[in-house]
Write a protein that holds these residues in place. Structure first.
Motif, PDB file in Angstrom:
ATOM      1  N   ASN A  85       0.799  -1.221   0.000  1.00 42.17           N
ATOM      2  CA  ASN A  85       0.000   0.000   0.000  1.00 42.17           C
ATOM      3  C   ASN A  85       0.836   1.278   0.000  1.00 42.17           C
ATOM      4  OD1 ASN A  85      -2.660   1.549   0.707  1.00 42.17           O
ATOM      5  ND2 ASN A  85      -1.203   2.124   2.303  1.00 42.17           N
ATOM      6  N   ALA A  86       2.071   1.220   0.458  1.00 43.49           N
ATOM      7  CA  ALA A  86       2.884   2.425   0.594  1.00 43.49           C
ATOM      8  C   ALA A  86       3.089   3.115  -0.754  1.00 43.49           C
ATOM      9  CB  ALA A  86       4.235   2.075   1.212  1.00 43.49           C
ATOM     10  N   GLY A  87       3.032   4.435  -0.723  1.00 45.18           N
ATOM     11  CA  GLY A  87       3.261   5.184  -1.950  1.00 45.18           C
ATOM     12  C   GLY A  87       3.367   6.667  -1.669  1.00 45.18           C
ATOM     13  N   ILE A  88       3.897   7.408  -2.641  1.00 41.24           N
ATOM     14  CA  ILE A  88       3.985   8.857  -2.535  1.00 41.24           C
ATOM     15  C   ILE A  88       3.389   9.472  -3.790  1.00 41.24           C
ATOM     16  CG2 ILE A  88       5.980   8.874  -0.996  1.00 41.24           C
ATOM     17  CD1 ILE A  88       7.746   9.447  -3.422  1.00 41.24           C
ATOM     18  N   MET A  89       2.850  10.694  -3.643  1.00 41.01           N
ATOM     19  CA  MET A  89       2.217  11.397  -4.757  1.00 41.01           C
ATOM     20  C   MET A  89       2.574  12.868  -4.660  1.00 41.01           C
ATOM     21  SD  MET A  89      -1.833  11.556  -5.691  1.00 41.01           S
ATOM     22  CE  MET A  89      -2.425  12.129  -7.285  1.00 41.01           C
ATOM     23  N   LEU A  90       3.311  13.351  -5.656  1.00 44.21           N
ATOM     24  CA  LEU A  90       3.732  14.747  -5.683  1.00 44.21           C
ATOM     25  C   LEU A  90       3.451  15.333  -7.058  1.00 44.21           C
ATOM     26  CD1 LEU A  90       7.187  14.279  -3.902  1.00 44.21           C
ATOM     27  CD2 LEU A  90       5.153  15.349  -2.909  1.00 44.21           C
ATOM     28  N   PRO A  91       3.123  16.623  -7.124  1.00 40.90           N
ATOM     29  CA  PRO A  91       2.888  17.248  -8.427  1.00 40.90           C
ATOM     30  C   PRO A  91       4.187  17.380  -9.218  1.00 40.90           C
ATOM     31  CG  PRO A  91       2.848  18.892  -6.683  1.00 40.90           C
ATOM     32  CD  PRO A  91       2.930  17.562  -6.006  1.00 40.90           C
ATOM     33  N   ASP A  92       4.060  17.349 -10.536  1.00 43.00           N
ATOM     34  CA  ASP A  92       5.230  17.512 -11.393  1.00 43.00           C
ATOM     35  C   ASP A  92       4.853  18.351 -12.611  1.00 43.00           C
ATOM     36  OD1 ASP A  92       4.023  15.691 -13.283  1.00 43.00           O
ATOM     37  OD2 ASP A  92       4.740  14.037 -12.052  1.00 43.00           O
ATOM     38  N   GLN A  93       5.761  18.460 -13.542  1.00 46.81           N
ATOM     39  CA  GLN A  93       5.546  19.298 -14.716  1.00 46.81           C
ATOM     40  C   GLN A  93       5.930  18.523 -15.969  1.00 46.81           C
ATOM     41  OE1 GLN A  93       4.264  22.322 -15.139  1.00 46.81           O
ATOM     42  NE2 GLN A  93       3.836  22.666 -12.963  1.00 46.81           N
ATOM     43  N   ALA A  94       4.993  17.702 -16.469  1.00 43.24           N
ATOM     44  CA  ALA A  94       5.291  16.898 -17.656  1.00 43.24           C
ATOM     45  C   ALA A  94       5.534  17.757 -18.888  1.00 43.24           C
ATOM     46  CB  ALA A  94       4.144  15.924 -17.926  1.00 43.24           C
ATOM     47  N   GLY A  95       5.031  18.997 -18.860  1.00 41.53           N
ATOM     48  CA  GLY A  95       5.240  19.888 -19.990  1.00 41.53           C
ATOM     49  C   GLY A  95       6.438  20.786 -19.836  1.00 41.53           C
ATOM     50  N   ALA A  96       7.223  20.542 -18.811  1.00 42.40           N
ATOM     51  CA  ALA A  96       8.398  21.381 -18.560  1.00 42.40           C
ATOM     52  C   ALA A  96       9.507  20.503 -17.961  1.00 42.40           C
ATOM     53  CB  ALA A  96       8.030  22.531 -17.626  1.00 42.40           C
TER      54      ALA A  96
END
Length: 251
Positions: A85-96
């Motif tokens: 179940n462990a996981g991390i979720m962070l925003p990123d910039q696929a267009g940059a």
């Protein structure tokens, strides 16, 4: 999945979906062992659930996984269920520019971690009756969220790996399950107060009901439209979702 009488190890059990799932299974009379990186969170969960135990684990660290797997087999020889179940979720910039550290950390934690954890325990699990390997993926495995492109990609890759593993284990005692949550009110992406997200308690209640059946993919009703999306029309669904989410997130 048999919901009572198991010995269950859950990674990421100190908070969010992992904690609530651990507590629901604990109430059903299972022996539950949780893990996580933050000892304080683990101690809090164990204190609130007498009989539950915890072990520190960093799923991004191969050495930590190997050590904990050996400890589990020695201390809990009846272990028959693993829930990754462990996981991390962070925003990123696929267009940059993509931050390299974010990318490596997300892939290592969300994809390599569960693969390594399962690999370390799979020979043991093959010897157990009612054995289960379960993975918490995401509906974003099927419909990516553009502002978390790396996270979504790890969940898509995990879904693919699950399909392969299920096939390879088809003639063993081990069942391979995938739990694919929709947007749920947890600390991921600061979603605890998000009105559009599914309340955590409601998600767990529905998930437990589905887990009790013989399905391989554990989907609450709110997740089903996402699972049904891949196909010729997937771009319209993906673009529509992301346009809506950009408005919600103010992007």
């Amino acid at each position: 999945m048999k919901l009572t009488g198991n010995t269950i190890f859950i990674t990421g059990g100190g908070s969010g979906i992992g904690r609530e799932l651990a507590e629901a299974l604990h109430r059903r009379g299972n022996k539950v062992i949780i893990s996580g990186r933050r000892r304080g969170h683990l101690d809090e969960v164990v204190a609130a659930n007498p009989g539950m135990t915890a072990v520190e684990l960093d799923v991004a660290d191969a050495t930590s996984i190997k050590k904990v797997a050996a400890q589990l087999i020695a201390d809990y020889p009846g272990l028959n269920v693993l829930i990754n179940n462990a996981g991390i979720m962070l925003p990123d910039q696929a267009g940059a520019h993509i931050d390299d550290a974010l990318m490596v950390s997300t892939i290592t934690t969300n994809l390599m971690g569960p693969i390594r954890m399962t690999s370390a325990l799979i020979d043991h699990l093959k010897t157990k009756n009612d054995a289960v390997v379960a993975y918490t993926s995401s509906v974003l495995a099927f419909v990516p969220l553009a502002v978390t492109a790396v996270y979504s990609s790890t969940k898509a890759a995990l879904h693919s790996y699950i399909l392969s593993q299920r096939f390879m284990l088809r003639d063993t005692k081990v069942r391979v399950l995938e739990i694919a949550p929709p947007w749920v009110r947890t600390d991921l992406m600061n979603s605890r107060e998000a009105e559009q997200a599914m309340p955590l308690e409601a998600f767990i209640d529905e998930t437990m009901t589905v887990l009790a059946t013989d399905v391989d993919e554990v989907l609450v009703e709110g997740a089903k439209p996402f699972r049904e999306n891949p196909g010729p029309g997937e771009h319209a669904f993906v673009n529509g979702l992301n346009a809506q989410m950009m408005e919600v997130l103010g992007g």
